[in-house]
Design an enzyme around this catalytic site. Structure first.
Site, short mmCIF file in Angstrom:
data_model
loop_
_atom_site.label_atom_id
_atom_site.label_comp_id
_atom_site.label_asym_id
_atom_site.label_seq_id
_atom_site.Cartn_x
_atom_site.Cartn_y
_atom_site.Cartn_z
N LEU A 1 1.06 -0.97 -0.04
CA LEU A 1 -0.02 0.13 0.06
C LEU A 1 1.06 1.35 0.03
O LEU A 1 1.55 1.50 1.01
CB LEU A 1 -0.90 0.00 1.25
N TYR B 1 6.48 7.98 9.48
CA TYR B 1 5.16 8.59 8.93
C TYR B 1 5.69 9.76 8.13
O TYR B 1 6.68 10.09 8.04
CB TYR B 1 4.27 9.04 10.16
N ASP C 1 0.61 8.74 1.31
CA ASP C 1 1.03 10.19 1.12
C ASP C 1 2.44 10.37 0.40
O ASP C 1 3.36 9.66 0.77
CB ASP C 1 1.26 10.82 2.38
N ARG D 1 1.81 15.09 13.75
CA ARG D 1 2.49 14.63 12.96
C ARG D 1 2.82 15.40 11.53
O ARG D 1 1.96 16.19 11.44
CB ARG D 1 2.12 13.16 12.53
N GLU E 1 -4.33 16.80 9.14
CA GLU E 1 -2.97 15.97 8.71
C GLU E 1 -2.34 16.66 7.65
O GLU E 1 -2.99 17.73 6.98
CB GLU E 1 -3.31 14.43 8.20
C1 FRU Z 1 -2.16 10.69 6.11
C2 FRU Z 1 -1.39 10.14 7.36
C3 FRU Z 1 -0.40 10.82 7.88
C4 FRU Z 1 0.23 9.89 8.61
C5 FRU Z 1 0.56 9.04 7.38
C6 FRU Z 1 0.67 7.79 7.94
O1 FRU Z 1 -2.72 9.99 5.15
O2 FRU Z 1 -2.32 9.69 8.14
O3 FRU Z 1 -1.23 11.99 8.95
O4 FRU Z 1 1.64 10.63 8.87
O5 FRU Z 1 -0.86 9.04 6.60
O6 FRU Z 1 1.03 6.62 7.12
#
Ligand code: FRU
Length: 490
Positions: free
Chosen positions: A44, A106, A47, A167, A222
């Site tokens: 998968l 992340y 981002d 994050r 996010e």
């Molecule tokens: C957005 C998110 C971010 C995080 C990442 C984790 O899609 O939830 O906030 O850093 O994906 O994969």
């Protein structure tokens, strides 16, 4: 298939060569592999991360869970390109294998500093009670592409007043200072962003929360981004928890922008209304970078979390969007496909016709991977549009409903269905007696730019192999149609 926590936290380093080969072979058999979009070899993708230009090349990383189509332990995967459209896989960039990122590397961003590319990202860690402790970390890529992680976080705790949903640092430089904007959730469970600054990318100081006119807009923001285009500040973020409103906010989560300049000293952001960046089904967590010639380029994740997609059965999920150039015109953000996409153009076809309450095909207008620009001049038609990826029973329909002043993208007959809980038609306002549709179609996606970038619809579609037809229609009267089409790829 239900994935256990243990399976989600299995690392690619811990499976055998045979298991890896079997996973890749399963993906290779998928009929919906894209031909010109960035997609994962398996597993998968989510981002886009660390999007930057460094050492003569564009670098674009992405969030990756290698072993299946679920949100398991996240890696950063690295791709690079000389022209923004031909991308080369460069392997894993950041592995979640240290105390500072043990439960996932992340999202984050990149910036050049001291002749190296600094990648600032969130290390997701969890304690024995499975409580999250996000840390903001640095990894540094040198001129040869070798990446070294700093072994201690540069921001090791969440400031008072915020939860562990903290994050996705996005960095930029103003004068001699680095700034990082970070997505956050207040302890009262509302979303916001906070600002840090640093003289050297190593020592970071908390400046405060960015003050906006959206104090209660969802429960988490996010992937924030902040930049300016010719002095006009633009703040992009992906809020979660926004309810549908008319034609707006129909996806599980949203991504949008406000125009406004951030005062980095007071953290005040004076801004206008929130606008969705994309009106399609599958778009989230975009990130921008400044190209060497000053253009601001955006790439998004062509997907959303917590949704089922037909490729899940084939062991992979999602891709990134094509890059778009952003400009601000008449107080609106305009998004156009980057001009480098013309490097992908193959054979060109042109056709035109006056459509009189009919649906027409043009000779040699067909395909599964193409670019199409089509302008309609409406005489007395109520609506007009294009059907793509057509066979006897499947089609994806783009309609301009002139009478109702809307554009619709309908994927209810597109083939295999992505999660339908969020509907199968998306709409936005449009008006006038002329409309232009600019489409980028790939094996399993449609990106539609309406009226030269005024609105964009990004959607995955999962048609059968034989859906190669393209048709043009006018209903309730006449519309003149001119179309240009280019093949992309084989
Ligand atoms: C957005 C998110 C971010 C995080 C990442 C984790 O899609 O939830 O906030 O850093 O994906 O994969």
């Amino acid at each position: 298939m239900q994935w256990t926590t243990e399976q989600r936290y299995t690392r690619i380093e811990d499976i055998t060569e045979q298991e890896l080969t079997a996973l890749k072979q399963k993906v290779d058999r998928s009929p919906w592999r894209q031909t010109y979009h960035i997609q994962p070899e398996m597993g998968l993708l989510n981002d886009p991360n660390g999007f930057s230009f460094f050492n003569g090349e564009y670098h674009l990383f992405y969030q990756w869970f290698p072993l299946g189509p679920v949100h398991g332990i996240k890696y950063w995967y690295h791709t690079k390109s000389k022209d923004l459209v031909h991308w080369e896989n460069a392997g894993i960039a950041i592995r979640p294998n240290d105390d500072i990122d043990s439960h996932g590397a992340y999202s984050g961003s990149g910036i050049e500093h001291n002749g190296q590319l600094y990648l600032m990202y969130t290390g997701n860690t969890r304690d024995e009670n499975w409580i999250r402790h996000p840390k903001q970390n640095i990894a540094v890529m040198d001129q040869h592409g070798s990446i070294q992680k700093r072994k201690t976080p540069v921001i090791d705790h969440v400031p008072d007043g915020y939860t562990d949903h903290f994050r996705d640092p996005k960095v930029w430089k103003e004068n001699d200072t680095f700034y990082a904007i970070i997505g956050a959730q207040r302890t009262d469970l509302t979303g916001c962003v906070v600002l840090y600054h640093s003289p050297d990318m190593e020592t970071w100081t908390f400046a405060g929360e960015v003050q906006t006119a959206l104090p209660e807009f969802g429960y988490m923001w996010e992937c924030p981004d902040y930049f300016d285009i010719n002095g006009q500040g633009i703040f992009i973020f992906s809020p979660q928890g926004i309810a549908p409103d008319g034609d707006h906010y129909h996806n599980i989560y949203q991504s949008g922008y406000v125009l406004g300049n951030l005062n980095v000293h007071t953290q005040q952001l004076q801004h206008g209304d929130f606008h969705e960046l994309d009106r399609g089904f599958d778009f989230y967590a975009p990130q921008t970078m400044e190209a060497p010639d000053g253009r601001r380029i955006l790439v998004g994740w062509m997907g959303l979390p917590e949704m089922a997609y037909p490729t899940d059965d084939h062991g992979w999920a999602h891709c990134l969007t094509i890059p778009r150039e952003l400009t601000v015109e008449n107080g609106r953000l305009i998004q156009r496909p980057v001009r480098e996409l013309q490097n992908l153009r193959g054979i060109k076809m042109e056709a035109s016709a006056l459509l009189e309450d009919e649906t027409k095909t043009f000779d040699s207008f067909s395909g599964t991977s193409f670019e199409l620009i089509c302008t309609f001049d409406l005489e007395d038609a109520d609506s007009c549009g294009i059907e793509i990826r057509v066979n006897d029973c499947e089609k994806t329909i783009v309609t301009y409903d002139a009478a109702g002043q809307k554009v619709h993208v309908d994927r209810s007959h597109s083939g295999a269905l992505a999660d339908t809980a969020y509907g199968s038609v998306r709409s936005c306002r449009a008006e006038g007696s002329q409309i232009t549709f600019h489409l980028f179609v790939d094996s399993s996606s449609l990106e539609l730019f309406v009226n030269d970038g005024l609105d964009v619809f990004t959607s995955r579609i999962f048609p059968s192999d034989d859906c190669t037809g393209i048709r043009f229609f006018a209903k309730g009267g006449r519309a003149a149609c001119r179309a240009e089409k280019w093949t992309i790829g084989g």
